[in-house]
Motif scaffolding. Structure first.
Motif, PDB file in Angstrom:
ATOM      1  N   VAL A 159       0.930  -1.084   0.004  1.00 15.53           N
ATOM      2  CA  VAL A 159       0.092  -0.068   0.023  1.00 15.53           C
ATOM      3  C   VAL A 159       0.700   1.228   0.022  1.00 15.53           C
ATOM      4  O   VAL A 159       0.567   2.088  -1.000  1.00 15.53           O
ATOM      5  N   GLY A 160       1.855   1.510   0.976  1.00 14.88           N
ATOM      6  CA  GLY A 160       2.784   2.356   1.096  1.00 14.88           C
ATOM      7  C   GLY A 160       3.565   2.508  -0.211  1.00 14.88           C
ATOM      8  O   GLY A 160       3.698   3.794  -0.664  1.00 14.88           O
ATOM      9  N   ALA A 161       3.861   1.452  -0.984  1.00 15.26           N
ATOM     10  CA  ALA A 161       4.734   1.583  -2.254  1.00 15.26           C
ATOM     11  C   ALA A 161       3.957   2.218  -3.175  1.00 15.26           C
ATOM     12  O   ALA A 161       4.147   3.084  -4.253  1.00 15.26           O
ATOM     13  N   ALA A 162       2.618   1.603  -3.330  1.00 15.36           N
ATOM     14  CA  ALA A 162       1.761   2.121  -4.280  1.00 15.36           C
ATOM     15  C   ALA A 162       1.376   3.720  -4.299  1.00 15.36           C
ATOM     16  O   ALA A 162       1.657   4.531  -5.159  1.00 15.36           O
ATOM     17  N   LEU A 163       1.363   4.094  -2.999  1.00 16.12           N
ATOM     18  CA  LEU A 163       1.161   5.576  -2.681  1.00 16.12           C
ATOM     19  C   LEU A 163       2.235   6.442  -3.033  1.00 16.12           C
ATOM     20  O   LEU A 163       1.874   7.567  -3.375  1.00 16.12           O
ATOM     21  N   THR A 164       3.483   5.874  -2.670  1.00 12.01           N
ATOM     22  CA  THR A 164       4.520   6.721  -2.856  1.00 12.01           C
ATOM     23  C   THR A 164       5.349   6.523  -4.431  1.00 12.01           C
ATOM     24  O   THR A 164       6.283   6.818  -4.728  1.00 12.01           O
ATOM     25  N   MET A 165       4.690   5.716  -5.126  1.00 10.78           N
ATOM     26  CA  MET A 165       5.156   5.203  -6.465  1.00 10.78           C
ATOM     27  C   MET A 165       5.789   6.506  -6.983  1.00 10.78           C
ATOM     28  O   MET A 165       6.976   6.162  -7.785  1.00 10.78           O
ATOM     29  N   LYS A 166       5.066   7.484  -7.487  1.00  7.30           N
ATOM     30  CA  LYS A 166       5.497   8.647  -7.990  1.00  7.30           C
ATOM     31  C   LYS A 166       6.398   9.607  -7.592  1.00  7.30           C
ATOM     32  O   LYS A 166       7.007  10.478  -8.158  1.00  7.30           O
ATOM     33  N   THR A 167       6.592   9.481  -6.234  1.00  6.10           N
ATOM     34  CA  THR A 167       7.320  10.650  -5.548  1.00  6.10           C
ATOM     35  C   THR A 167       8.880  10.240  -5.776  1.00  6.10           C
ATOM     36  O   THR A 167       9.427   9.306  -5.822  1.00  6.10           O
ATOM     37  N   ARG A 168       9.545  11.438  -5.665  1.00  7.39           N
ATOM     38  CA  ARG A 168      10.862  11.490  -5.693  1.00  7.39           C
ATOM     39  C   ARG A 168      11.720  10.918  -4.711  1.00  7.39           C
ATOM     40  O   ARG A 168      12.502  10.021  -4.817  1.00  7.39           O
ATOM     41  N   ARG A 169      11.349  11.634  -3.468  1.00  2.00           N
ATOM     42  CA  ARG A 169      12.003  11.224  -2.029  1.00  2.00           C
ATOM     43  C   ARG A 169      11.080  10.057  -1.641  1.00  2.00           C
ATOM     44  O   ARG A 169      10.895  10.000  -0.332  1.00  2.00           O
ATOM     45  N   GLY A 170      11.054   9.069  -2.431  1.00  3.72           N
ATOM     46  CA  GLY A 170       9.811   8.261  -1.975  1.00  3.72           C
ATOM     47  C   GLY A 170      10.412   7.261  -0.767  1.00  3.72           C
ATOM     48  O   GLY A 170       9.613   6.892   0.046  1.00  3.72           O
ATOM     49  N   GLY A 171      11.603   6.996  -0.713  1.00  2.00           N
ATOM     50  CA  GLY A 171      11.962   5.959   0.333  1.00  2.00           C
ATOM     51  C   GLY A 171      11.741   6.466   1.687  1.00  2.00           C
ATOM     52  O   GLY A 171      11.142   5.812   2.812  1.00  2.00           O
ATOM     53  N   LEU A 172      12.163   7.856   2.190  1.00  2.00           N
ATOM     54  CA  LEU A 172      11.937   8.210   3.520  1.00  2.00           C
ATOM     55  C   LEU A 172      10.226   8.312   3.722  1.00  2.00           C
ATOM     56  O   LEU A 172       9.915   8.091   4.695  1.00  2.00           O
ATOM     57  N   LEU A 173       9.709   8.792   2.717  1.00  2.00           N
ATOM     58  CA  LEU A 173       8.320   9.119   2.899  1.00  2.00           C
ATOM     59  C   LEU A 173       7.442   7.797   3.111  1.00  2.00           C
ATOM     60  O   LEU A 173       6.666   7.813   4.138  1.00  2.00           O
ATOM     61  N   LEU A 174       7.852   6.554   2.545  1.00  2.00           N
ATOM     62  CA  LEU A 174       7.415   5.229   2.592  1.00  2.00           C
ATOM     63  C   LEU A 174       7.379   5.003   4.145  1.00  2.00           C
ATOM     64  O   LEU A 174       6.623   4.463   4.572  1.00  2.00           O
ATOM     65  N   ALA A 175       8.776   5.153   4.382  1.00  2.00           N
ATOM     66  CA  ALA A 175       9.041   4.698   5.925  1.00  2.00           C
ATOM     67  C   ALA A 175       8.120   5.624   6.910  1.00  2.00           C
ATOM     68  O   ALA A 175       7.515   4.895   7.970  1.00  2.00           O
ATOM     69  N   LEU A 176       7.926   6.965   6.663  1.00  2.11           N
ATOM     70  CA  LEU A 176       7.179   7.561   7.466  1.00  2.11           C
ATOM     71  C   LEU A 176       5.793   7.191   7.438  1.00  2.11           C
ATOM     72  O   LEU A 176       4.951   7.006   8.615  1.00  2.11           O
ATOM     73  N   ILE A 177       5.178   6.768   6.336  1.00  4.29           N
ATOM     74  CA  ILE A 177       3.865   6.275   6.137  1.00  4.29           C
ATOM     75  C   ILE A 177       3.506   5.017   6.876  1.00  4.29           C
ATOM     76  O   ILE A 177       2.609   4.823   7.404  1.00  4.29           O
ATOM     77  N   VAL A 178       4.546   4.224   6.313  1.00  4.69           N
ATOM     78  CA  VAL A 178       4.370   2.754   6.539  1.00  4.69           C
ATOM     79  C   VAL A 178       4.670   2.278   8.167  1.00  4.69           C
ATOM     80  O   VAL A 178       3.943   1.431   8.809  1.00  4.69           O
ATOM     81  N   LEU A 179       5.735   2.763   8.702  1.00  2.42           N
ATOM     82  CA  LEU A 179       6.004   2.308  10.073  1.00  2.42           C
ATOM     83  C   LEU A 179       4.916   2.480  11.076  1.00  2.42           C
ATOM     84  O   LEU A 179       5.019   1.451  11.871  1.00  2.42           O
ATOM     85  N   PRO A 180       4.151   3.670  11.211  1.00  4.82           N
ATOM     86  CA  PRO A 180       3.321   3.330  12.054  1.00  4.82           C
ATOM     87  C   PRO A 180       2.110   2.564  12.185  1.00  4.82           C
ATOM     88  O   PRO A 180       1.718   2.015  12.942  1.00  4.82           O
TER      89      PRO A 180
END
Lengths: 221, 53, 254
Positions: A147-168
């Motif tokens: 889910v997190g990967a699909a949400l951040t697929m197009k963002t450039r700084r995806g990796g950190l954003l993905l962590a922020l979204i998914v870890l909680p």
């Protein structure tokens, strides 16, 4: 259904051929776990007490590293557009890709966890339970991660954003994964936490692909 | 007003809430002004909305 | 209710209505806030257990209540966007997210300032504090995801998906944190029933904060609608200029 399995096989074959990603995740897992005693001191009693927690957190971080791989490459080379117009609904496409991620990352990490448990002086009785809980909990990691990967697929700084979204969102998996190990090592047996962990995994396996597909649809229009 | 031995904590929490709330309100008002000004400037340039306002 | 939301679907009508509504809500907020503060500081006794520190509760509880209510509002707006494609739903969700993060932060801050005299430490991994902290992370995720996406339409729908995922996992997260807390420490129960002398100031302050949020939310929504108009007008102006000098631009491009 046939194309569902074909998609999983394709992802597995790609992962094996590239190879590097699995190795990186496993290496990261190893390094994080071995840094823990260096930071906390070599007291074996302390390490035994926190071993389950350290292993689970390191496992989550290692899995996180490979999450953005789920959709990104297929989005960039246009495979995802083809899949979106194909006969397989996007929900099943997401499920297949999450499942492939679980097989290529979740299972190797779960198998490596007890070996790293030696480094942390983990109680021997806890080994089978540790493997069982990590195998049971990692599907939730992969499917929520999708889910997190699909949400951040197009963002450039995806990796950190993905962590922020998914870890909680990983908090329930983490808590019940660890409490199953500590409850299982004691006299009380596996207890309810094992069942709840299974329930969490089932819920995410069902709902994760729906949310991921919704996110993909927005971006593939 | 005597707030006992922990008065500092009480005042600090009320001050934090006050500062944040006032900050939010000022930001909202300033943002509103900016958008209004931008909109007026555009309309003065003769850019009109196609739908009637 | 349905008819009201349908009538509000027109942004122009919303602007008219909110302009008329905003002063009323603002003044009601001010009156309630003054009355609530009077009750909180002058007309209520110190708690027999917490002493004067109980007065922090009168702002902490409203902030904590808002932190949850605003997430509910964002989830509802997200549902309205994804299912009914209500044109104001995303404006509402976008305007509410930073406000929700701010009040959640305030709930954490006032909670820890209350905890220092009560528990002897600023932070306790108490079940409720931990859940609110995780809620704060969810807000941060929403804001970060929206700011990372350039296309506004896609950003609206993707943050809506995230908000709905968050709200459906929130009960599980809450449950697991409670479980974790009872596993690790005997529950410190400070939640004795609310004394009647505290009930009125709490109620008034909660009402005042809720109205204050709605005033801020309306204002933020108005700003957002204006921002979108400005953006649309700018795009229109650029398009018009392009049509005007189309031949020159085309020549340059080829």
């Amino acid at each position: 259904m046939k194309s569902f399995w074909a998609l999983i096989l394709r992802d597995l074959r790609l992962a094996v051929r590239e190879g590097g990603a699995i190795g990186t995740a496993l290496g990261f897992f190893l390094v994080v776990v071995s840094l823990m005693p260096l930071g906390l001191g070599p007291d074996l009693n302390l390490l035994a007490r926190i071993a389950a927690g350290v292993l689970w957190i390191a496992l989550l971080l290692a899995a996180l590293l490979s999450l953005n791989r789920i959709f990104e490459a297929d989005y960039e080379d246009g495979t995802l557009d083809v899949l979106a117009t194909g006969p397989l609904p996007l929900e099943l496409v997401s499920a297949a890709k999450a499942l492939a991620h679980w097989i290529t990352t979740g299972i190797p990490l779960a198998v490596l966890a007890p070996i790293l448990g030696i480094l942390l002086n983990l109680d021997l009785n806890a080994y089978p339970i540790l493997v069982a809980t990590t195998l049971l909990g990692t599907p939730a990691v992969s499917f929520l991660g999708a889910v997190g990967a699909a949400l951040t697929m197009k963002t450039r700084r995806g990796g950190l954003l993905l962590a922020l979204i998914v870890l909680p969102l990983y908090v329930p998996t983490l808590i019940f994964g660890i409490s199953a190990v500590s409850a299982g090592a004691g006299p009380g047996g596996l207890g309810a936490s094992f069942l709840i962990l299974a329930a969490i995994s089932l819920v995410t396996v069902v709902l994760g692909p729906v949310a991921a597909a919704a996110a993909l649809r927005v971006q593939l229009q | 007003m005597d707030l006992g031995p922990h008065a500092a904590f009480i005042w600090l929490s009320y001050a934090a809430v006050t500062v944040t709330v006032i900050g939010l309100i000022m930001w909202l008002i300033a943002d509103g002004w900016r958008q209004r000004a931008d909109l007026d400037a555009l309309e003065r340039q003769g850019v009109k909305r196609r739908s009637s306002n | 209710m349905q008819t009201l939301t349908q009538r509000l679907a027109n942004p122009t009508r919303f602007m008219e209505l909110s302009a008329r509504l905003l002063p009323w809500i603002s003044w009601a907020t001010v009156i309630l806030l003054v009355y609530g503060l009077y009750l909180a500081f002058l007309a209520s006794p110190a708690d027999y257990q917490q002493g004067e520190t109980v007065r922090i509760m009168y702002i902490h509880v409203p902030c904590a209540w808002l932190s949850m209510m605003i997430y509910g509002l964002i989830a509802l707006s997200s549902f309205g966007l994804l299912v009914f494609r209500h044109p104001l739903a995303d404006v509402s969700a976008k305007a509410a997210a930073p406000l929700g993060a701010a009040f959640t932060f305030l709930a954490l801050l006032t909670g820890s300032l209350w905890g220092k005299p009560m528990w002897g430490t600023y932070w306790v991994w108490d079940a409720r504090l931990t859940s609110v902290l995780l809620l704060f992370f969810l807000y941060l995720g929403l804001i970060a995801l929206r700011s990372a996406l350039e296309d506004e339409g896609a950003a609206a729908k993707l943050t809506a998906v995230l908000a709905l995922v968050g709200v459906s996992l929130l009960p599980i997260i809450k449950f697991s944190v409670d479980w974790w807390n009872t596993l690790h420490q005997p529950s410190t129960d400070f939640t004795s029933t609310v004394d009647p002398s505290m009930r009125l100031p709490l109620l008034i302050m909660a009402l005042a904060f809720t109205l204050m949020f709605f005033a801020m939310h309306l204002k933020a929504m108005r700003n957002e609608i204006l921002r979108r108009r400005v953006k649309a007008l700018r795009a229109q102006a650029v398009a018009g200029r392009d049509r005007f000098g189309a031949s020159a631009a085309q020549g340059a491009a080829e």
